[in-house]
Scaffold this motif. Structure first.
Motif, mmCIF file in Angstrom:
data_model
loop_
_atom_site.group_PDB
_atom_site.id
_atom_site.type_symbol
_atom_site.label_atom_id
_atom_site.label_comp_id
_atom_site.label_asym_id
_atom_site.label_seq_id
_atom_site.Cartn_x
_atom_site.Cartn_y
_atom_site.Cartn_z
ATOM 1 N N UNK A 7 7.044 8.891 3.429
ATOM 2 C CA UNK A 7 6.941 9.049 1.919
ATOM 3 C C UNK A 7 8.566 9.085 1.538
ATOM 4 N N UNK A 8 9.495 9.553 2.236
ATOM 5 C CA UNK A 8 10.835 9.619 1.884
ATOM 6 C C UNK A 8 11.414 8.256 1.882
ATOM 7 N N UNK A 9 10.899 7.432 2.964
ATOM 8 C CA UNK A 9 11.523 6.251 3.275
ATOM 9 C C UNK A 9 10.981 5.190 2.349
ATOM 10 N N UNK A 10 9.904 5.316 1.759
ATOM 11 C CA UNK A 10 9.239 4.531 0.768
ATOM 12 C C UNK A 10 9.695 4.676 -0.612
ATOM 13 N N UNK A 11 10.041 5.822 -0.750
ATOM 14 C CA UNK A 11 10.703 6.366 -2.248
ATOM 15 C C UNK A 11 11.974 5.872 -2.203
ATOM 16 N N UNK A 12 12.851 6.021 -1.207
ATOM 17 C CA UNK A 12 14.290 5.314 -0.995
ATOM 18 C C UNK A 12 14.201 3.752 -1.225
ATOM 19 N N UNK A 67 0.826 -1.124 -0.026
ATOM 20 C CA UNK A 67 0.006 -0.042 -0.035
ATOM 21 C C UNK A 67 0.943 1.488 0.017
ATOM 22 N N UNK A 68 1.968 0.948 0.228
ATOM 23 C CA UNK A 68 3.051 2.158 0.339
ATOM 24 C C UNK A 68 3.569 2.506 -1.044
ATOM 25 N N UNK A 69 4.120 1.535 -1.719
ATOM 26 C CA UNK A 69 4.747 1.855 -2.980
ATOM 27 C C UNK A 69 4.984 0.568 -3.749
ATOM 28 N N UNK A 70 5.363 0.881 -5.233
ATOM 29 C CA UNK A 70 5.646 -0.328 -6.135
ATOM 30 C C UNK A 70 7.064 0.022 -6.634
ATOM 31 N N UNK A 71 7.689 -0.984 -7.054
ATOM 32 C CA UNK A 71 8.986 -0.889 -7.827
ATOM 33 C C UNK A 71 8.900 -1.723 -8.866
ATOM 34 N N UNK A 72 9.274 -1.208 -10.317
ATOM 35 C CA UNK A 72 9.199 -1.807 -11.502
ATOM 36 C C UNK A 72 10.506 -1.829 -11.840
ATOM 37 N N UNK A 73 11.503 -2.726 -11.658
ATOM 38 C CA UNK A 73 12.876 -2.525 -12.042
ATOM 39 C C UNK A 73 13.153 -2.692 -13.498
ATOM 40 N N UNK A 74 11.980 -3.391 -14.128
ATOM 41 C CA UNK A 74 12.294 -3.626 -15.663
ATOM 42 C C UNK A 74 11.870 -2.274 -16.290
ATOM 43 N N UNK A 75 11.418 -1.255 -15.858
ATOM 44 C CA UNK A 75 10.968 -0.136 -16.397
ATOM 45 C C UNK A 75 11.806 1.085 -15.700
ATOM 46 N N UNK A 76 12.512 0.902 -14.619
ATOM 47 C CA UNK A 76 13.322 1.873 -13.902
ATOM 48 C C UNK A 76 12.281 2.742 -13.349
ATOM 49 N N UNK A 77 11.120 2.114 -12.862
ATOM 50 C CA UNK A 77 9.839 3.170 -12.460
ATOM 51 C C UNK A 77 9.555 2.623 -10.835
ATOM 52 N N UNK A 78 9.243 3.686 -9.966
ATOM 53 C CA UNK A 78 8.837 3.465 -8.995
ATOM 54 C C UNK A 78 7.204 4.307 -8.897
ATOM 55 N N UNK A 79 6.414 3.674 -7.869
ATOM 56 C CA UNK A 79 5.067 4.543 -7.616
ATOM 57 C C UNK A 79 5.052 4.739 -5.993
ATOM 58 N N UNK A 80 4.622 5.897 -5.686
ATOM 59 C CA UNK A 80 4.633 5.991 -4.065
ATOM 60 C C UNK A 80 3.312 6.379 -3.752
ATOM 61 N N UNK A 81 2.743 5.951 -2.703
ATOM 62 C CA UNK A 81 1.511 6.489 -2.396
ATOM 63 C C UNK A 81 1.645 8.043 -1.925
ATOM 64 N N UNK A 82 0.940 8.732 -2.568
ATOM 65 C CA UNK A 82 0.852 10.248 -2.343
ATOM 66 C C UNK A 82 0.396 10.759 -1.064
ATOM 67 N N UNK A 83 -0.232 9.898 -0.304
ATOM 68 C CA UNK A 83 -0.908 10.205 0.908
ATOM 69 C C UNK A 83 -0.173 9.864 2.198
ATOM 70 N N UNK A 84 1.035 9.587 1.958
ATOM 71 C CA UNK A 84 1.959 9.220 3.381
ATOM 72 C C UNK A 84 2.411 10.594 3.827
ATOM 73 N N UNK A 85 2.802 10.472 5.186
ATOM 74 C CA UNK A 85 3.332 11.297 5.952
ATOM 75 C C UNK A 85 4.657 11.465 5.393
#
Length: 70
Positions: free
Chosen positions: A30-35, A8-26
């Protein structure tokens, strides 16, 4: 595409070099999930525990330097 980490926090798509982060995080979560998800993209073979530990360490140091999401 291969989902290495998905929650529910985020997703990583290594094949696409893409990440998605839940924008509603504190801000710090958010920073920890992005990293965390970026580490999955950069090191898809690393274990979840290694990714989590490294993300926490990086987040700690960036937050300590007063990084804040605007």
């Amino acid at each position: 595409s291969s989902d290495v980490c998905s929650s529910d926090l985020g997703y990583a798509y290594p094949d696409k070099s893409l990440v998605e982060i839940n924008p509603n995080l504190k801000p710090r979560q958010y920073l920890d999930t992005l990293i965390h998800e970026l580490l999955h993209v950069m090191y898809p073979e690393d274990s979840e525990s290694k990714i989590s530990q490294n993300a926490s360490t990086i987040t700690h140091h960036i937050w300590k330097k007063n990084y804040r999401r605007v």
